[in-house]
Design an enzyme around this catalytic site. Structure first.
Site, mmCIF file in Angstrom:
data_model
loop_
_atom_site.group_PDB
_atom_site.id
_atom_site.type_symbol
_atom_site.label_atom_id
_atom_site.label_comp_id
_atom_site.label_asym_id
_atom_site.label_seq_id
_atom_site.Cartn_x
_atom_site.Cartn_y
_atom_site.Cartn_z
ATOM 1 C CG HIS A 101 -13.038 3.374 3.206
ATOM 2 N ND1 HIS A 101 -13.744 4.328 3.899
ATOM 3 C CD2 HIS A 101 -11.746 3.606 3.476
ATOM 4 C CE1 HIS A 101 -12.911 5.117 4.547
ATOM 5 N NE2 HIS A 101 -11.681 4.696 4.305
ATOM 6 N NE ARG A 147 -6.036 1.630 -0.347
ATOM 7 C CZ ARG A 147 -6.111 2.733 0.359
ATOM 8 N NH1 ARG A 147 -5.052 3.172 1.006
ATOM 9 N NH2 ARG A 147 -7.229 3.398 0.436
ATOM 10 C CG ASN A 173 -1.844 1.120 1.330
ATOM 11 O OD1 ASN A 173 -1.794 2.050 0.519
ATOM 12 N ND2 ASN A 173 -2.719 1.077 2.316
ATOM 13 C CD GLU A 219 -9.034 -1.333 4.581
ATOM 14 O OE1 GLU A 219 -9.188 -0.566 3.638
ATOM 15 O OE2 GLU A 219 -8.768 -0.955 5.737
ATOM 16 N NE ARG A 228 -10.210 12.550 3.872
ATOM 17 C CZ ARG A 228 -10.196 11.244 3.646
ATOM 18 N NH1 ARG A 228 -11.244 10.643 3.150
ATOM 19 N NH2 ARG A 228 -9.129 10.538 3.927
#
Ligand code: ADP
Length: 410
Positions: A187, A98, A7, A393, A249
């Site tokens: 996600h 990823r 990743n 993940e 955010r």
């Protein structure tokens, strides 16, 4: 098959080595061989970490000037004679990468060839902060390990099943045609993992038979409506800015606010981007922190703005649960994952309390005592069951890598 999961971000490389195969996926006999991080790439001192199960954890501060040095360091960490996981890089049989944005090109994970890499490049403008780094990571790892298959697993692909009426924005249609502006959702690997965990561990029911609301609450937060294993709606949109309130955010706001602020304060596009992505969310409301643990501690000491931030955060999740319950025509299950979703009983309680009329009966005892392995948090007579699901993940990426190579997908 030893799969290296990679990743690559703007200043970090996270990685994990997982021993898996089609058979191991079936039998649940996969093994985690070690995970690590190269962080603060390009800073004066970068942090490198690696931990293989049963071995001493390795940590050091080094000079890692760029991504090429970081990728080299990943292989050094994996093969360290004392703290590493393998003797030789030749033991790595495949790499799963990823990739944040697959645009409309990728509906599933993909064995990488030049054509696929070109399409990932075409998605640069959709995810300028992520895809170029993901792409660079792939190129560098292909150079380091040219003889093994490389697979890309996209954050967006799980949501490519959304119906058009769910992903279209009510803007002039040619904005979609010209610039591909639409809801993509992110996600995806976590929402997929939650769906898989409900199916295999928690409800033990084939995914085709149930409808679920999957809630990922970490630094970034998103929620998805999953019908028969397919995502039919999700809260993140064209970018990961839309939807739930996040660490820094803003999530959903009236778009006119942006125009108003830009005019009032003469802000540039770049400044506005920073305000919405870095200084909003929990941090913006509280003025204190983007970290939920710190906010809960401050709330318990009576800090008003920390309390407001936590309440607004939970209220937004609650509203989306109601919306997705309706979108699904009635959900059977709700799953919580991510640093906040897995660890904060208080957040889960504020989200789910007093929803009996919706069919959700929270069991406070279960909610407060659920452990690291996850479990049910609703009462035995709750029509909708809610679970805490420790997400994984990396495992999804490793499995997809094996499947893509075997031609089972992609
Ligand atoms: P990322 O999205 O970067 O992977 P994580 O999934 O690790 O992040 O989530 C980070 C968030 O989880 C932070 O806001 C952190 O405060 C929160 N968190 C972690 N543990 C707890 C806890 N015990 N209680 C409340 N929040 C927690």
């Amino acid at each position: 098959m030893k799969v290296l999961v990679l990743n690559v971000g703007s200043s970090s490389v996270k990685f994990e080595l997982i021993d898996t195969s089609l058979e191991a996926i079936q039998n649940g006999t996969e093994r985690k061989l070690g995970r690590g991080l190269v962080d603060k790439i390009g800073a004066t001192t970068s942090t490198v970490k690696f931990q293989a199960p049963g071995k001493e954890a390795f940590k050091d501060e080094l000079n890692i000037p760029d991504h090429a040095a970081a990728i080299k360091e990943v292989l050094t960490l994996l093969t360290d004679p004392e703290t590493g996981a393998i003797k030789d890089v030749k033991e790595i049989e495949a790499v799963g990468h990823r990739v944040v944005h697959g645009g409309e090109y990728f509906t599933q994970s993909m064995l990488l060839d030049e054509d696929a890499l070109e399409k990932i490049k075409e998605c640069f403008e959709l995810a300028p902060l992520h895809n170029p780094h993901n792409y660079r990571g792939i190129r560098l790892m292909q150079q380091a390990l040219p003889d093994v298959p490389h697979v890309a697993v996209f954050d967006t692909s799980f949501h490519q099943t959304m119906p058009k009426y769910a992903f279209i924005y009510a803007l002039p249609y040619d904005v979609y045609q010209k610039y591909k502006i639409r809801r993509y959702g992110f996600h995806g690997t976590s929402h997929r993992y939650m769906t898989y965990a409900i199916e295999t561990r928690f409800a033990k029911r084939p995914r085709k038979e149930f409808k679920a609301i999957t809630v990922h609450l970490g630094n970034g937060c998103s929620i998805a409506a999953v019908d028969g294993g397919r995502s039919i709606d999700t809260s993140m949109g064209f970018t990961p800015l839309e939807g739930l309130i996040m660490g820094t955010r803003c999530g959903d706001i009236d778009p006119a606010i942006i125009l108003h602020l830009m005019a009032k304060e003469d802000q540039s596009v770049q400044e506005m981007n920073t305000l919405l992505n870095k200084f909003s969310g929990l941090k913006g409301i509280s003025g204190l922190s983007n970290d939920m643990r710190e906010l809960i501690a401050a709330m318990q000491e009576g800090n008003e703005r920390a309390t407001l931030a936590v309440k607004a955060f939970c209220y937004r999740v609650r509203k989306y649960i109601g919306a997705y319950h309706a979108a699904l025509g009635g959900a059977d299950y709700i799953a919580f994952a991510g640093g906040i979703g897995e660890n904060s009983a208080l957040v889960r309680e504020l989200v789910l309390e007093n929803l009996e009329k919706l069919g959700i009966i929270l069991d406070r005892g279960k909610n407060n005592s659920v452990g690291a392995k996850g479990g049910e948090i609703t009462a035995d007579n709750s029509p909708i069951k809610a679970f805490v699901v420790p997400t994984d993940e990396e495992l999804v990426i490793a499995r997809d890598t094996v499947r893509a190579i075997a031609g089972v997908i992609g």
